[in-house]
Scaffold this motif. Sequence first.
Motif, short mmCIF file in Angstrom:
data_model
loop_
_atom_site.label_atom_id
_atom_site.label_comp_id
_atom_site.label_asym_id
_atom_site.label_seq_id
_atom_site.Cartn_x
_atom_site.Cartn_y
_atom_site.Cartn_z
N ARG A 53 0.94 -1.17 0.02
CA ARG A 53 0.08 0.04 0.00
C ARG A 53 1.04 1.28 0.16
NH1 ARG A 53 -5.47 0.02 3.31
NH2 ARG A 53 -6.63 -2.09 2.51
N PHE A 54 0.93 1.79 -1.13
CA PHE A 54 1.84 2.96 -1.25
C PHE A 54 1.36 4.18 -0.51
CE2 PHE A 54 3.04 0.44 -5.01
CZ PHE A 54 4.39 0.35 -4.78
N SER A 55 -0.15 4.00 -0.27
CA SER A 55 -0.66 5.07 0.78
C SER A 55 -0.24 5.26 2.09
CB SER A 55 -2.14 4.89 0.62
OG SER A 55 -2.47 3.61 0.86
N GLU A 56 0.30 3.99 2.36
CA GLU A 56 0.88 3.93 3.90
C GLU A 56 1.96 4.93 4.29
OE1 GLU A 56 0.05 1.37 6.58
OE2 GLU A 56 -1.72 1.94 5.59
N ILE A 57 2.60 5.51 3.01
CA ILE A 57 3.60 6.52 3.18
C ILE A 57 3.11 7.71 3.99
CG2 ILE A 57 5.19 8.14 1.58
CD1 ILE A 57 5.42 5.96 -0.27
N LEU A 58 1.99 7.93 3.86
CA LEU A 58 1.01 9.21 4.40
C LEU A 58 1.18 8.98 5.97
CD1 LEU A 58 -1.77 9.57 2.03
CD2 LEU A 58 0.37 11.06 2.32
N ASN A 59 1.51 7.71 6.64
CA ASN A 59 1.46 7.33 7.94
C ASN A 59 2.43 8.29 8.84
OD1 ASN A 59 -0.75 5.79 8.13
ND2 ASN A 59 0.38 4.00 8.02
N LEU A 72 -5.97 9.86 7.92
CA LEU A 72 -5.46 8.74 7.73
C LEU A 72 -6.59 7.54 8.06
CD1 LEU A 72 -1.85 9.06 8.78
CD2 LEU A 72 -2.62 8.42 6.55
N THR A 73 -7.10 7.60 9.21
CA THR A 73 -8.03 6.75 9.60
C THR A 73 -9.40 6.62 8.63
OG1 THR A 73 -7.42 6.93 11.77
CG2 THR A 73 -9.68 5.86 11.54
N ILE A 74 -9.84 7.97 8.18
CA ILE A 74 -10.93 8.04 7.49
C ILE A 74 -10.51 7.63 6.02
CG2 ILE A 74 -12.54 9.74 6.41
CD1 ILE A 74 -12.37 11.36 8.82
N VAL A 99 -4.73 2.43 15.34
CA VAL A 99 -3.84 2.07 16.46
C VAL A 99 -2.26 2.27 15.90
CG1 VAL A 99 -2.55 -0.24 17.43
CG2 VAL A 99 -5.07 0.09 17.46
N SER A 100 -1.91 2.22 14.84
CA SER A 100 -0.63 2.49 14.33
C SER A 100 -0.41 4.17 14.58
CB SER A 100 -0.49 2.21 12.89
OG SER A 100 -0.40 0.91 12.58
N CYS A 101 -1.38 4.76 14.09
CA CYS A 101 -0.91 6.37 14.42
C CYS A 101 -1.11 6.69 15.83
CB CYS A 101 -2.25 7.02 13.62
SG CYS A 101 -2.23 6.82 11.77
N LEU A 102 -1.77 6.28 16.48
CA LEU A 102 -1.60 6.46 18.09
C LEU A 102 -0.71 5.92 18.65
CD1 LEU A 102 -5.48 5.71 19.23
CD2 LEU A 102 -4.48 7.92 18.56
N LEU A 103 -0.02 4.87 18.46
CA LEU A 103 1.35 4.55 18.89
C LEU A 103 2.44 5.35 18.44
CD1 LEU A 103 1.06 0.63 18.66
CD2 LEU A 103 1.16 1.82 20.80
N MET A 104 2.42 5.54 16.95
CA MET A 104 3.27 6.66 16.60
C MET A 104 3.33 7.94 17.18
SD MET A 104 3.13 6.12 12.49
CE MET A 104 4.37 7.23 12.15
N VAL A 105 2.09 8.44 17.68
CA VAL A 105 2.13 9.91 18.52
C VAL A 105 2.91 9.53 19.77
CG1 VAL A 105 0.37 11.37 19.59
CG2 VAL A 105 0.17 10.53 17.28
N LEU A 106 2.55 8.57 20.24
CA LEU A 106 2.97 8.28 21.81
C LEU A 106 4.45 7.94 21.90
CD1 LEU A 106 0.30 5.96 23.24
CD2 LEU A 106 0.81 8.17 23.92
N PHE A 115 12.60 7.41 11.61
CA PHE A 115 12.56 5.80 11.28
C PHE A 115 12.04 4.84 12.15
CE2 PHE A 115 14.96 1.76 11.12
CZ PHE A 115 15.14 1.52 9.76
N ILE A 116 12.14 5.06 13.44
CA ILE A 116 11.52 4.15 14.34
C ILE A 116 9.97 4.41 14.33
CG2 ILE A 116 11.07 3.75 16.96
CD1 ILE A 116 14.17 4.15 17.06
N SER A 117 9.41 5.57 14.10
CA SER A 117 8.09 5.67 13.93
C SER A 117 7.31 5.16 12.66
CB SER A 117 7.55 7.28 14.06
OG SER A 117 7.86 8.00 15.33
N GLY A 118 8.21 5.05 11.60
CA GLY A 118 7.86 4.38 10.40
C GLY A 118 7.70 2.90 10.61
N LEU A 119 8.66 2.38 11.62
CA LEU A 119 8.31 0.78 11.79
C LEU A 119 7.25 0.48 12.50
CD1 LEU A 119 12.11 0.13 12.83
CD2 LEU A 119 11.02 -0.50 10.70
N ILE A 120 6.73 1.37 13.25
CA ILE A 120 5.36 1.08 13.83
C ILE A 120 4.19 0.39 13.05
CG2 ILE A 120 3.49 1.68 15.41
CD1 ILE A 120 5.67 3.57 16.71
#
Length: 197
Positions: A53-59, A72-74, A99-106, A115-120
């Motif tokens: 999913r190339f759109s996942e880059i937007l995460n 992103l969720t919508i 969940v991915s986005c919320l974990l990235m924020v935390l 880089f680490i946020s992108g791994l989430i």
Amino acid sequence: MKKEEIRNESKLTLWFKENFTIKAISINAIIAALYAVVTIICGPLAYEFAQFRFSEILNLMVFFNPTYTIGLTIGCLIANLASTVGVYDILFGTLATLVSCLLMVLVSKIIKSLFISGLIPCFVNALIVPFIIYLGSMNTSDAFNLSSMYWIMFGWVLLGEFACIICIGYPLFYILSKKVNGFNKILCFERNLDFKR
């Protein structure tokens, strides 16, 4: 109302006014539309076994502005309406993005690493998507044994997410946020601008 309740309510109101400006709402709408369109255009690549999913880059935008979790969720919800896996992808696939986005924020509050946020999202989706595919294949001729296929699907989903988010998205956002004047301001990137990697 007690004074403390009024004070808490005014803090919440102030937070909404600061974070949900017309510009931020517009960018969230664009993110949602872009995520949905790119995912749907990619067709089977975005919904099947490998999950490219190339759109996942937007995460990665959530690392810079947590309010983009909404867009992103919508966008994921809209994209998953076209999923070949059906209602399970609409529910659990969208939940995986949230969940991915919320974990990235935390995590980005503690470790300021893009880089680490992108791994989430890579690992969250690798954990959840095999179950979604399994649930979607139950009672069909494509049904498979989850216990024998889970780790194979985990690997494929992880590979697809890693290729999109880390191999493409990470260098793209790194260069744009560090080297392109005005990029951060245009996209309302306000957090973690001092990240090192």
